[in-house]
Design a protein around this motif. Structure first.
Motif, short mmCIF file in Angstrom:
data_model
loop_
_atom_site.label_atom_id
_atom_site.label_comp_id
_atom_site.label_asym_id
_atom_site.label_seq_id
_atom_site.Cartn_x
_atom_site.Cartn_y
_atom_site.Cartn_z
N GLN A 61 0.82 -1.20 0.00
CA GLN A 61 0.00 0.00 0.00
C GLN A 61 0.86 1.26 0.00
O GLN A 61 1.90 1.32 0.66
N PRO A 62 0.45 2.30 -0.73
CA PRO A 62 1.20 3.56 -0.73
C PRO A 62 1.13 4.21 0.65
O PRO A 62 0.14 4.08 1.37
N GLN A 63 2.19 4.91 0.99
CA GLN A 63 2.30 5.58 2.29
C GLN A 63 2.33 7.09 2.09
O GLN A 63 2.59 7.58 0.99
N PRO A 64 2.06 7.87 3.14
CA PRO A 64 2.16 9.33 3.03
C PRO A 64 3.57 9.75 2.61
O PRO A 64 4.54 9.02 2.85
N PRO A 65 3.70 10.92 2.00
CA PRO A 65 5.01 11.39 1.56
C PRO A 65 6.02 11.47 2.71
O PRO A 65 5.65 11.65 3.87
N ALA A 66 7.27 11.37 2.36
CA ALA A 66 8.34 11.43 3.36
C ALA A 66 8.26 12.73 4.16
O ALA A 66 8.09 13.82 3.59
N GLY A 67 8.37 12.61 5.47
CA GLY A 67 8.40 13.77 6.35
C GLY A 67 7.06 14.41 6.63
O GLY A 67 7.00 15.43 7.33
N SER A 68 5.97 13.82 6.14
CA SER A 68 4.65 14.46 6.30
C SER A 68 3.93 14.05 7.57
O SER A 68 2.91 14.64 7.92
N CYS A 69 4.43 13.04 8.27
CA CYS A 69 3.79 12.56 9.50
C CYS A 69 4.70 12.88 10.69
O CYS A 69 5.93 12.85 10.58
N HIS A 70 4.07 13.15 11.83
CA HIS A 70 4.83 13.60 13.00
C HIS A 70 4.38 12.85 14.25
O HIS A 70 3.20 12.83 14.59
N TYR A 71 5.34 12.22 14.91
CA TYR A 71 5.04 11.52 16.15
C TYR A 71 4.58 12.50 17.22
O TYR A 71 5.00 13.66 17.26
N ARG A 72 3.71 12.01 18.10
CA ARG A 72 3.38 12.70 19.34
C ARG A 72 3.91 11.85 20.48
O ARG A 72 4.16 10.66 20.30
N ALA A 125 8.81 2.40 3.77
CA ALA A 125 8.21 3.64 3.26
C ALA A 125 7.58 4.46 4.38
O ALA A 125 7.68 5.69 4.40
N ASN A 126 6.93 3.78 5.33
CA ASN A 126 6.29 4.49 6.43
C ASN A 126 7.32 5.12 7.36
O ASN A 126 7.06 6.18 7.94
N ALA A 127 8.47 4.49 7.51
CA ALA A 127 9.54 5.09 8.31
C ALA A 127 9.95 6.44 7.71
O ALA A 127 10.23 7.40 8.44
N GLN A 128 9.96 6.53 6.39
CA GLN A 128 10.26 7.80 5.74
C GLN A 128 9.13 8.80 5.96
O GLN A 128 9.37 10.00 6.15
N SER A 129 7.89 8.31 5.94
CA SER A 129 6.74 9.20 6.20
C SER A 129 6.89 9.88 7.55
O SER A 129 6.60 11.07 7.71
N TYR A 130 7.33 9.10 8.56
CA TYR A 130 7.46 9.60 9.92
C TYR A 130 8.87 10.11 10.24
O TYR A 130 9.16 10.44 11.39
N SER A 131 9.74 10.14 9.25
CA SER A 131 11.13 10.57 9.45
C SER A 131 11.81 9.77 10.56
O SER A 131 12.62 10.30 11.33
N PHE A 132 11.48 8.49 10.63
CA PHE A 132 12.10 7.63 11.64
C PHE A 132 13.50 7.25 11.18
O PHE A 132 13.69 6.72 10.09
N THR A 133 14.49 7.52 12.03
CA THR A 133 15.88 7.26 11.66
C THR A 133 16.56 6.27 12.60
O THR A 133 17.77 6.05 12.50
N GLY A 134 15.80 5.67 13.51
CA GLY A 134 16.38 4.70 14.43
C GLY A 134 16.58 3.35 13.78
O GLY A 134 16.37 3.17 12.57
N ASP A 135 16.97 2.39 14.59
CA ASP A 135 17.18 1.02 14.11
C ASP A 135 15.83 0.39 13.81
O ASP A 135 14.97 0.28 14.70
N MET A 136 15.63 -0.02 12.58
CA MET A 136 14.34 -0.60 12.18
C MET A 136 14.03 -1.88 12.95
O MET A 136 12.87 -2.23 13.14
N ALA A 137 15.07 -2.58 13.40
CA ALA A 137 14.85 -3.82 14.14
C ALA A 137 14.25 -3.55 15.52
O ALA A 137 13.66 -4.45 16.13
N ASP A 138 14.39 -2.32 16.02
CA ASP A 138 13.86 -1.96 17.33
C ASP A 138 12.49 -1.30 17.23
O ASP A 138 11.90 -0.94 18.25
N ALA A 139 12.00 -1.09 16.02
CA ALA A 139 10.71 -0.44 15.81
C ALA A 139 9.71 -1.45 15.26
O ALA A 139 10.06 -2.30 14.44
N GLU A 140 8.48 -1.34 15.70
CA GLU A 140 7.44 -2.26 15.23
C GLU A 140 6.58 -1.59 14.17
O GLU A 140 6.20 -0.42 14.31
N TYR A 141 6.29 -2.32 13.09
CA TYR A 141 5.29 -1.84 12.13
C TYR A 141 3.95 -2.28 12.72
O TYR A 141 3.50 -3.41 12.55
N ASP A 142 3.33 -1.36 13.41
CA ASP A 142 2.25 -1.67 14.34
C ASP A 142 0.87 -1.38 13.75
O ASP A 142 0.67 -0.35 13.09
#
Length: 217
Positions: A61-72, A125-142
């Protein structure tokens, strides 16, 4: 049974504005993604959760553009998704009347989980949407609304790269306290103590407060 107020209060709207999440889709430069075959339905802020396509022949599935989503983040530092990107979406196959044959049946979630080759590409792709730069192995695609609560398996509105919680040891893999909340809510739903819709709305609104809001221990 206590039912959650779904409309945003003025205080909540102000809080979202401070985090940069209150801007509308046009201000973010994207429209909230919708999986092929999904139904048009309001997000939680509009009164109810969106309804996705449910279990199907999964495609990336397509994801939002890179950097367009922001964690709270909660005061305790727990991550929450951007409600404009990840408001949550539910499966049309799971209702209060179908619980015994779906989420309350052993093996159900395994039978409808998307293949890893699909979710691996979406996670990147979603990691780019959220600008996530950490270790992908420590993050869950939830799944924001988890599969055990009837969340849609592959609607992009229901999936986000969830960063590790505070105190997580780097390189220690996924260790997600949200899973504990999901399991307790699942037990409450399947035992008849909490209506399915209440549990879905509570976890989509804020997984860190869902148990307290519904009186689940």
């Amino acid at each position: 049974m206590y039912r959650l107020p779904i409309t945003l209060t003025a205080a909540a709207a102000a809080a979202l504005a401070l985090t940069g999440c209150a801007a509308g889709p046009a201000q973010h430069g994207f429209q909230v993604m919708k999986a092929a075959g999904s139904q048009t339905a309001p997000t939680p802020a509009g009164g109810q959760l969106a309804v996705g396509p449910g279990p199907t022949n999964y495609t990336v599935q397509p994801q939002p553009p890179a950097g367009s989503c922001h964690y709270r983040y909660t005061p305790a530092g727990e991550p929450l998704p951007d409600p404009r990107c990840t408001p949550g979406a539910i499966s049309p196959k799971v209702t209060q009347d179908t619980l015994a044959h779906t989420v309350c049946r052993a093996g159900y979630t395994k039978s409808i989980r998307p293949p890893v080759e699909i979710t691996r590409a979406e996670k990147r792709a979603n990691a780019q949407s959220y600008s996530f730069t950490g270790d992908m192995a420590d993050a869950e695609y939830d799944h924001l609304v988890s599969l055990v609560l009837g969340g849609d398996p592959n609607d992009p509105r229901n999936l986000w790269v969830e960063p590790p919680s505070p105190g997580h040891k780097p390189k220690d893999g996924v260790n997600n306290p949200k899973d504990i909340v999901e399991n307790k809510l699942s037990a409450a739903v399947c035992s008849g103590r909490v209506p399915l819709a209440d549990a879905q709305t509570a976890i989509a609104t804020d997984w860190t407060t869902a148990l307290d809001r519904l009186g689940v221990r």
